[in-house]
Design a protein around this motif. Structure first.
Motif, PDB file in Angstrom:
ATOM      1  N   LYS A   1       0.832  -1.207   0.000  1.00 17.65           N
ATOM      2  CA  LYS A   1       0.000   0.000   0.000  1.00 17.65           C
ATOM      3  C   LYS A   1       0.864   1.254   0.000  1.00 17.65           C
ATOM      4  O   LYS A   1       0.574   2.236  -0.685  1.00 17.65           O
ATOM      5  N   LYS A   2       1.932   1.210   0.759  1.00 15.42           N
ATOM      6  CA  LYS A   2       2.836   2.357   0.834  1.00 15.42           C
ATOM      7  C   LYS A   2       3.521   2.598  -0.522  1.00 15.42           C
ATOM      8  O   LYS A   2       3.633   3.731  -0.978  1.00 15.42           O
ATOM      9  N   ALA A   3       3.953   1.502  -1.144  1.00 15.72           N
ATOM     10  CA  ALA A   3       4.601   1.621  -2.456  1.00 15.72           C
ATOM     11  C   ALA A   3       3.619   2.136  -3.497  1.00 15.72           C
ATOM     12  O   ALA A   3       3.967   2.970  -4.346  1.00 15.72           O
ATOM     13  N   TYR A   4       2.381   1.653  -3.437  1.00 16.71           N
ATOM     14  CA  TYR A   4       1.340   2.078  -4.383  1.00 16.71           C
ATOM     15  C   TYR A   4       1.067   3.573  -4.246  1.00 16.71           C
ATOM     16  O   TYR A   4       1.030   4.308  -5.238  1.00 16.71           O
ATOM     17  N   ASN A   5       0.887   4.040  -3.013  1.00 15.04           N
ATOM     18  CA  ASN A   5       0.606   5.464  -2.787  1.00 15.04           C
ATOM     19  C   ASN A   5       1.788   6.341  -3.171  1.00 15.04           C
ATOM     20  O   ASN A   5       1.607   7.444  -3.695  1.00 15.04           O
ATOM     21  N   THR A   6       2.983   5.857  -2.923  1.00 12.54           N
ATOM     22  CA  THR A   6       4.184   6.610  -3.306  1.00 12.54           C
ATOM     23  C   THR A   6       4.269   6.738  -4.825  1.00 12.54           C
ATOM     24  O   THR A   6       4.602   7.793  -5.356  1.00 12.54           O
ATOM     25  N   SER A   7       3.940   5.659  -5.541  1.00 13.23           N
ATOM     26  CA  SER A   7       3.964   5.683  -7.007  1.00 13.23           C
ATOM     27  C   SER A   7       2.961   6.692  -7.557  1.00 13.23           C
ATOM     28  O   SER A   7       3.248   7.405  -8.521  1.00 13.23           O
ATOM     29  N   ILE A   8       1.781   6.752  -6.944  1.00  8.81           N
ATOM     30  CA  ILE A   8       0.769   7.730  -7.368  1.00  8.81           C
ATOM     31  C   ILE A   8       1.286   9.150  -7.159  1.00  8.81           C
ATOM     32  O   ILE A   8       1.125  10.025  -8.010  1.00  8.81           O
ATOM     33  N   LEU A   9       1.911   9.380  -6.008  1.00  6.05           N
ATOM     34  CA  LEU A   9       2.458  10.708  -5.709  1.00  6.05           C
ATOM     35  C   LEU A   9       3.544  11.081  -6.717  1.00  6.05           C
ATOM     36  O   LEU A   9       3.581  12.213  -7.215  1.00  6.05           O
ATOM     37  N   LEU A  10       4.411  10.144  -7.032  1.00  5.88           N
ATOM     38  CA  LEU A  10       5.493  10.411  -8.000  1.00  5.88           C
ATOM     39  C   LEU A  10       4.927  10.738  -9.379  1.00  5.88           C
ATOM     40  O   LEU A  10       5.428  11.630 -10.067  1.00  5.88           O
TER      41      LEU A  10
ATOM     42  N   GLN B   1       4.121  16.183   3.454  1.00  5.54           N
ATOM     43  CA  GLN B   1       3.322  15.429   4.417  1.00  5.54           C
ATOM     44  C   GLN B   1       3.080  14.004   3.897  1.00  5.54           C
ATOM     45  O   GLN B   1       3.159  13.030   4.658  1.00  5.54           O
ATOM     46  N   GLN B   2       2.807  13.880   2.606  1.00  7.26           N
ATOM     47  CA  GLN B   2       2.592  12.559   2.009  1.00  7.26           C
ATOM     48  C   GLN B   2       3.889  11.755   1.988  1.00  7.26           C
ATOM     49  O   GLN B   2       3.893  10.558   2.283  1.00  7.26           O
ATOM     50  N   LEU B   3       4.980  12.413   1.638  1.00  2.00           N
ATOM     51  CA  LEU B   3       6.271  11.728   1.640  1.00  2.00           C
ATOM     52  C   LEU B   3       6.618  11.226   3.032  1.00  2.00           C
ATOM     53  O   LEU B   3       7.180  10.138   3.190  1.00  2.00           O
ATOM     54  N   LEU B   4       6.268  12.011   4.039  1.00  2.00           N
ATOM     55  CA  LEU B   4       6.504  11.601   5.419  1.00  2.00           C
ATOM     56  C   LEU B   4       5.623  10.412   5.788  1.00  2.00           C
ATOM     57  O   LEU B   4       6.061   9.464   6.442  1.00  2.00           O
ATOM     58  N   LEU B   5       4.367  10.472   5.335  1.00  2.00           N
ATOM     59  CA  LEU B   5       3.415   9.406   5.624  1.00  2.00           C
ATOM     60  C   LEU B   5       3.849   8.083   4.984  1.00  2.00           C
ATOM     61  O   LEU B   5       3.682   7.012   5.576  1.00  2.00           O
ATOM     62  N   TYR B   6       4.419   8.166   3.779  1.00  2.00           N
ATOM     63  CA  TYR B   6       4.808   6.957   3.046  1.00  2.00           C
ATOM     64  C   TYR B   6       6.282   6.620   3.217  1.00  2.00           C
ATOM     65  O   TYR B   6       6.789   5.691   2.573  1.00  2.00           O
ATOM     66  N   ALA B   7       6.990   7.362   4.054  1.00  2.00           N
ATOM     67  CA  ALA B   7       8.418   7.120   4.242  1.00  2.00           C
ATOM     68  C   ALA B   7       8.639   5.741   4.860  1.00  2.00           C
ATOM     69  O   ALA B   7       7.811   5.249   5.630  1.00  2.00           O
ATOM     70  N   PRO B   8       9.760   5.093   4.532  1.00  2.00           N
ATOM     71  CA  PRO B   8      10.039   3.769   5.099  1.00  2.00           C
ATOM     72  C   PRO B   8      10.185   3.827   6.613  1.00  2.00           C
ATOM     73  O   PRO B   8      10.764   4.774   7.147  1.00  2.00           O
TER      74      PRO B   8
END
Length: 398
Positions: free
Chosen positions: A83-92, A124-131
């Motif tokens: 889920k984290k990878a998916y959301n990060t891909s959308i953000l990118l 904020q999103q990058l922080l939320l999805y950060a490893p």
């Protein structure tokens, strides 16, 4: 008659076009023309050899086009949670920035135009999805082919190699959201302060309350518990329309509006002295105070842990930029804290002015009562004015 290949026949030296006929089997030749052939076959066969048929009817080699094949998918490796990878891909995909451009923003490096593309919500999103710690450990220890990492993991791998990457993201959220949050807090504190002053200094409102008290005491004669009051709790202001006349056609508020209109028409415009009460009634003060306290908490977190972000990278300008930000924002937060103190004092004064204990009544509840009273009074006043106009005798036309 059967024909055999001449012993002088040589194998074809190149591929020639085919003659697409249907062959007659030897048993079917019979008396056909084909059965009469053969006497001069050898001679004809020799002639054929010199006709250069191979050259005339050679098969043209078709141009060989490399077949476009679908790109072979790499064996993609994924380390982040799905889920984290998916959301990060959308953000990118939304940002349309390379992973290098994004990581440069954490270094306060690269072009200013690129940095401006990242706003507070993006950090904020990058922080939320950060490893997290476990994922960061896996990424740091990854010894495989980096090219096989998906885009989200590639970004995360670059992030975990930046000193204090999570603190940097928190700091950048703080930095980029500060101006908006500061303005919001200041605006809410100021409107509460102004509304408090307006209520306490309004002479017209005081005159109306005096009228309400006199009317109430007159109506309550003979009731020991509630008669001869020197004041009343302000919640009654929002409940006046609950007391109805004997014919149920009007309320106490209608009678008050009619009396004020008749005896003190100049105070009917009392709402003009209370222009900020409505906005103050919408302020949820505990939230405003919580936002202010969170600003200070975040400021202290960044200040006390800024050393974690130090790196050997000379292009890393993050620490210097945040030190400047901390100096600037500290002064702004101090001003908000002082404004909070003065606003709290003003509210305490106005609450006590109306006979209320500031500890027992919330700010929003307090201003809501007056906002509701203003709205209901104006509505009742308009209804009474309309009613009186309909009862006026019509002029006889001559």
């Amino acid at each position: 008659m059967m024909f055999k290949n001449s012993p002088n026949d040589t194998p074809a030296r190149m591929s020639v076009k085919r003659i697409n006929w249907e062959k007659i089997e030897p048993v079917d030749l019979g008396n056909t023309v084909w059965g009469q052939l053969g006497e001069d076959y050898d001679t004809i066969n020799d002639v054929v050899k010199y006709l250069d048929l191979e050259q005339h009817f050679a098969m043209k080699k078709a141009k060989t086009f490399k077949k476009k094949t679908a790109p072979v998918k790499k064996d993609v490796i994924s380390i982040l949670a799905h889920k984290k990878a998916y959301n990060t891909s959308i953000l990118l995909a939304h940002l349309k920035l390379t992973t290098t451009e994004i990581t440069n923003c954490l270094l306060i490096n690269g072009s200013e135009a690129t940095r401006k593309k990242l706003v507070s919500s993006h950090y904020q999103q990058l922080l939320l999805y950060a490893p997290d710690e476990e994922e960061a450990e896996k990424l740091k220890n990854f010894a495989g082919d980096i090219s096989k990492l998906n885009e989200a993991d590639t970004l995360s791998l670059k992030l975990v190699n930046i000193p204090g990457y999570q603190l940097r993201l928190k700091a950048l959220v703080f930095k980029h959201s500060f101006a908006e949050k500061e303005e919001e807090i200041r605006r809410n504190l100021e409107v509460v302060q102004r509304a408090s002053n307006q209520l306490r200094k309004s002479r017209k409102l005081a005159k109306i309350l005096e009228f309400v008290l006199a009317m109430g005491n007159y109506m309550n004669q003979g009731h020991i518990r509630i008669s001869k009051a020197t004041g009343f709790r302000i919640h009654f202001l929002a409940e006046m329309d609950c007391t109805k006349t004997s014919d149920n056609k009007m309320t106490f508020l209608h009678i008050l509006a009619r009396a004020v209109s008749s005896k003190f028409p100049e105070v009917l415009s009392f709402a003009d002295e209370l222009t900020d009460v409505k906005d103050a009634s919408r302020v949820v003060y505990p939230v405003v105070l919580g936002d202010l306290q969170q600003l200070r908490k975040n400021w202290l977190l960044i200040r006390d842990n800024l050393l974690e972000t130090e790196s050997k990278n000379k292009a890393d300008r993050f620490k210097i930029a945040m030190e400047t930000c901390l100096v600037r924002t500290n002064g702004a937060i101090k001003r908000l804290e002082q404004l909070h103190q003065s606003t709290s004092k003003e509210f305490n004064k106005v609450a006590q002015y109306f006979g209320e204990n500031p500890k027992n009544i919330g700010m929003q509840q307090f201003f809501n009562i007056f906002e509701e009273f203003i709205r209901k009074f104006q509505k009742s006043s308009m209804e009474i004015s309309k009613l009186l106009k309909t009862k006026q005798p019509q002029k006889i036309q001559r």
